[in-house]
Write a protein that holds these residues in place. Structure first.
Motif, PDB file in Angstrom:
ATOM      1  N   ARG A   5       0.859  -1.178   0.000  1.00  0.00           N
ATOM      2  CA  ARG A   5       0.000   0.000   0.000  1.00  0.00           C
ATOM      3  C   ARG A   5       0.897   1.229   0.000  1.00  0.00           C
ATOM      4  N   VAL A   6       0.621   2.150  -0.890  1.00  0.00           N
ATOM      5  CA  VAL A   6       1.358   3.411  -0.963  1.00  0.00           C
ATOM      6  C   VAL A   6       0.407   4.497  -0.495  1.00  0.00           C
ATOM      7  N   THR A   7       0.635   4.998   0.689  1.00  0.00           N
ATOM      8  CA  THR A   7      -0.332   5.874   1.348  1.00  0.00           C
ATOM      9  C   THR A   7       0.301   7.185   1.794  1.00  0.00           C
ATOM     10  N   ALA A   8      -0.551   8.165   2.026  1.00  0.00           N
ATOM     11  CA  ALA A   8      -0.117   9.419   2.638  1.00  0.00           C
ATOM     12  C   ALA A   8      -0.059   9.211   4.152  1.00  0.00           C
ATOM     13  N   GLU A   9       0.971   9.740   4.770  1.00  0.00           N
ATOM     14  CA  GLU A   9       1.181   9.529   6.201  1.00  0.00           C
ATOM     15  C   GLU A   9       1.594  10.831   6.882  1.00  0.00           C
ATOM     16  N   VAL A  10       1.182  10.977   8.126  1.00  0.00           N
ATOM     17  CA  VAL A  10       1.619  12.117   8.939  1.00  0.00           C
ATOM     18  C   VAL A  10       2.994  11.787   9.521  1.00  0.00           C
ATOM     19  N   LEU A  11       3.937  12.683   9.344  1.00  0.00           N
ATOM     20  CA  LEU A  11       5.326  12.417   9.683  1.00  0.00           C
ATOM     21  C   LEU A  11       5.716  12.953  11.059  1.00  0.00           C
ATOM     22  N   THR A  12       6.656  12.260  11.661  1.00  0.00           N
ATOM     23  CA  THR A  12       7.393  12.775  12.807  1.00  0.00           C
ATOM     24  C   THR A  12       8.852  12.854  12.361  1.00  0.00           C
ATOM     25  N   VAL A  13       9.444  14.026  12.474  1.00  0.00           N
ATOM     26  CA  VAL A  13      10.786  14.239  11.943  1.00  0.00           C
ATOM     27  C   VAL A  13      11.805  14.310  13.075  1.00  0.00           C
ATOM     28  N   HIS A  14      12.899  13.566  12.916  1.00  0.00           N
ATOM     29  CA  HIS A  14      13.966  13.506  13.913  1.00  0.00           C
ATOM     30  C   HIS A  14      15.282  13.961  13.299  1.00  0.00           C
ATOM     31  N   ASP A  15      16.186  14.417  14.140  1.00  0.00           N
ATOM     32  CA  ASP A  15      17.534  14.739  13.677  1.00  0.00           C
ATOM     33  C   ASP A  15      18.257  13.466  13.260  1.00  0.00           C
ATOM     34  N   ALA A  35      16.172  14.661   3.061  1.00  0.00           N
ATOM     35  CA  ALA A  35      16.990  15.876   3.093  1.00  0.00           C
ATOM     36  C   ALA A  35      16.480  16.797   4.204  1.00  0.00           C
ATOM     37  N   LYS A  36      17.392  17.438   4.875  1.00  0.00           N
ATOM     38  CA  LYS A  36      17.027  18.308   5.992  1.00  0.00           C
ATOM     39  C   LYS A  36      16.216  19.513   5.511  1.00  0.00           C
ATOM     40  N   GLY A  37      15.169  19.841   6.274  1.00  0.00           N
ATOM     41  CA  GLY A  37      14.370  21.019   6.009  1.00  0.00           C
ATOM     42  C   GLY A  37      13.216  20.825   5.059  1.00  0.00           C
ATOM     43  N   VAL A  38      13.107  19.657   4.437  1.00  0.00           N
ATOM     44  CA  VAL A  38      12.016  19.425   3.488  1.00  0.00           C
ATOM     45  C   VAL A  38      10.694  19.191   4.222  1.00  0.00           C
ATOM     46  N   TYR A  39      10.759  18.477   5.353  1.00  0.00           N
ATOM     47  CA  TYR A  39       9.548  18.148   6.104  1.00  0.00           C
ATOM     48  C   TYR A  39       9.688  18.582   7.558  1.00  0.00           C
ATOM     49  N   ARG A  40       8.536  18.831   8.164  1.00  0.00           N
ATOM     50  CA  ARG A  40       8.476  19.111   9.594  1.00  0.00           C
ATOM     51  C   ARG A  40       7.501  18.152  10.249  1.00  0.00           C
ATOM     52  N   THR A  41       7.653  17.930  11.527  1.00  0.00           N
ATOM     53  CA  THR A  41       6.718  17.071  12.260  1.00  0.00           C
ATOM     54  C   THR A  41       5.294  17.599  12.071  1.00  0.00           C
ATOM     55  N   GLY A  42       4.382  16.697  11.743  1.00  0.00           N
ATOM     56  CA  GLY A  42       3.000  17.067  11.482  1.00  0.00           C
ATOM     57  C   GLY A  42       2.680  17.201  10.007  1.00  0.00           C
ATOM     58  N   ASP A  43       3.732  17.312   9.144  1.00  0.00           N
ATOM     59  CA  ASP A  43       3.505  17.359   7.699  1.00  0.00           C
ATOM     60  C   ASP A  43       2.999  16.011   7.200  1.00  0.00           C
ATOM     61  N   THR A  44       2.380  16.037   6.033  1.00  0.00           N
ATOM     62  CA  THR A  44       1.903  14.816   5.400  1.00  0.00           C
ATOM     63  C   THR A  44       2.649  14.603   4.089  1.00  0.00           C
ATOM     64  N   ALA A  45       3.086  13.371   3.870  1.00  0.00           N
ATOM     65  CA  ALA A  45       3.776  13.021   2.625  1.00  0.00           C
ATOM     66  C   ALA A  45       3.432  11.586   2.276  1.00  0.00           C
ATOM     67  N   VAL A  46       3.820  11.170   1.085  1.00  0.00           N
ATOM     68  CA  VAL A  46       3.559   9.804   0.621  1.00  0.00           C
ATOM     69  C   VAL A  46       4.688   8.897   1.093  1.00  0.00           C
ATOM     70  N   TYR A  47       4.311   7.728   1.590  1.00  0.00           N
ATOM     71  CA  TYR A  47       5.301   6.735   2.002  1.00  0.00           C
ATOM     72  C   TYR A  47       5.252   5.562   1.042  1.00  0.00           C
ATOM     73  N   ILE A  48       6.405   5.268   0.417  1.00  0.00           N
ATOM     74  CA  ILE A  48       6.544   4.127  -0.501  1.00  0.00           C
ATOM     75  C   ILE A  48       7.346   3.059   0.237  1.00  0.00           C
ATOM     76  N   PRO A  49       6.759   1.908   0.553  1.00  0.00           N
ATOM     77  CA  PRO A  49       7.441   0.913   1.392  1.00  0.00           C
ATOM     78  C   PRO A  49       8.493   0.104   0.646  1.00  0.00           C
ATOM     79  N   GLU A  50       9.275  -0.610   1.416  1.00  0.00           N
ATOM     80  CA  GLU A  50      10.243  -1.542   0.857  1.00  0.00           C
ATOM     81  C   GLU A  50       9.542  -2.559  -0.048  1.00  0.00           C
ATOM     82  N   GLN A  51      10.311  -3.100  -0.983  1.00  0.00           N
ATOM     83  CA  GLN A  51       9.848  -4.102  -1.957  1.00  0.00           C
ATOM     84  C   GLN A  51       8.875  -3.516  -2.976  1.00  0.00           C
ATOM     85  N   SER A  52       8.808  -2.183  -3.050  1.00  0.00           N
ATOM     86  CA  SER A  52       8.043  -1.537  -4.111  1.00  0.00           C
ATOM     87  C   SER A  52       8.898  -1.441  -5.366  1.00  0.00           C
TER      88      SER A  52
END
Length: 355
Positions: A5-15, A35-52
């Motif tokens: 499943r390739v879905t949109a997910e709410v992110l938590t960003v860590h150093d 890459a640093k600065g592209v996303y912040r915690t709470g942003d939504t992006a698409v997650y493509i899992p392994e074996q895709s």
């Protein structure tokens, strides 16, 4: 293998602890290097899992040409980037520029088809293939989701059992009391309700005959008063996968370990405890832990050395997590069952992934 499943997910960003220009975007318990600065915690992006498997245009758009796995350089797999494990891809493809990703995340929209992303299917060696026939009575195996993607399958403190996940090839056997019939299949063929015709050269039939699996299923069927019994096991050894556990899949010493049982009782298929029903009957997948569910304990047990051979010959693939009492999960929409995979297994060199 889990579902794609390739879905949109709410992110938590860590150093990222080892790179000033990188960060870690967390999805469930997975972390992907970004890459640093592209996303912040709470942003939504698409997650493509392994074996895709990604189409060429998307690979080029994401700047991943020559950086993915597989002979065609189009498969997503786990890698270590500056010392940190990165599992899957986090991105915002141009094709979804007009999509409300926050809403899509809430609704669980699957973008795999729209983005042209498919699931990688491992090649099937000749010993794992053969002539097949329709087998509607075959009891199919359940796809196991990764606990890192779906961490809410189990509740902290819930009684669970962790068994070692063996790196072999799943063997499905269904015994039907009416007509005393035995059906043998692989996970891939079984998902299409196809059984392998008996052939002494076939890996699964060799394992079934060498370890008396059909006879054990017949005895269990009689004991339970069932119409059908399914025994699910892992066939392993040299020539099957890269992890061998000291067995040889090309000779009489091929390994086999049962890990699950299903039975049709009074018209209903139920999942039963293999360790309880098959102890002394068949080799079993080792139990590594039994007790309250704790993700830290699961992660600890998923890594380390294998216990199947009794000699710690190589790394462990991971663990399978089951509740002490079989139950339904609203998270999976079916059985409450999950796997956790060792990072060392995911990033090993020269690994094989035949089904």
């Amino acid at each position: 293998m889990s579902t794609l499943r390739v879905t949109a997910e709410v992110l938590t960003v860590h150093d990222h602890p080892n790179a000033d220009a990188l960060e870690l975007a967390q999805v469930g318990l997975y972390r992907a290097v970004v890459a640093k600065g592209v996303y912040r915690t709470g942003d939504t992006a698409v997650y493509i899992p392994e074996q895709s498997v990604l189409p060429g245009a998307l690979i080029e758009e994401l700047g991943l040409t020559g950086r993915l796995a597989g002979g065609d350089g189009n498969r997503v797999r786990a890698v270590r980037l500056r010392g940190e494990l990165s599992q899957g891809l986090v991105c915002r493809p141009d094709a979804l520029a007009g999509v409300d990703l926050a809403r899509a995340a809430a609704e669980g929209t699957d973008f795999a088809e729209l983005l042209g992303i498919t699931k990688w299917v491992p090649p099937v060696p000749p010993t794992m293939s053969g002539e097949v026939e329709r087998a509607p009575e075959l009891l199919p195996w359940t796809d196991i989701e990764n606990i890192q993607r779906y961490p809410d399958i189990f509740v902290p403190g819930e009684p669970v059992v962790l068994t070692e996940k063996l790196h072999g090839s799943a063997c499905l056997l269904t015994y039907t009391a009416d007509g005393d019939r035995v059906r043998v299949s692989s996970k891939g063929f079984g998902a299409r309700s196809l059984a392998l015709r008996e052939d002494p050269r076939n890996l699964y039939w060799r394992a079934v005959r060498a370890h008396g699996v059909a006879e054990a299923a017949a005895r269990l069927c009689e004991r339970l008063g069932a119409r059908r019994v399914g025994i699910f096991g892992e066939v392993y050894g040299a020539g099957v996968q890269d992890l061998t556990y000291g067995a040889d899949g090309r000779r009489a010493t091929l390994g086999y370990a049962a890990f699950d049982v299903a039975a049709e009782l009074d018209g209903t298929v139920r999942w039963l405890d293999a360790a309880e029903l098959l102890a002394g009957e068949l080799p079993l997948a080792p139990v590594l832990f039994s007790g309250p569910y704790d993700i830290a304990r699961v992660t600890e047990c998923a890594s380390g050395r294998e216990t199947v051979s009794g000699r710690e010959l190589h790394l462990r693939e991971g663990v399978v997590i089951r509740p002490a009492v079989e139950r339904y999960s609203a998270v999976t929409g079916g059985r409450a069952i999950a796997k956790a995979v060792s990072p060392a297994y995911l990033t090993r060199k020269g690994g094989t992934e035949y089904e």
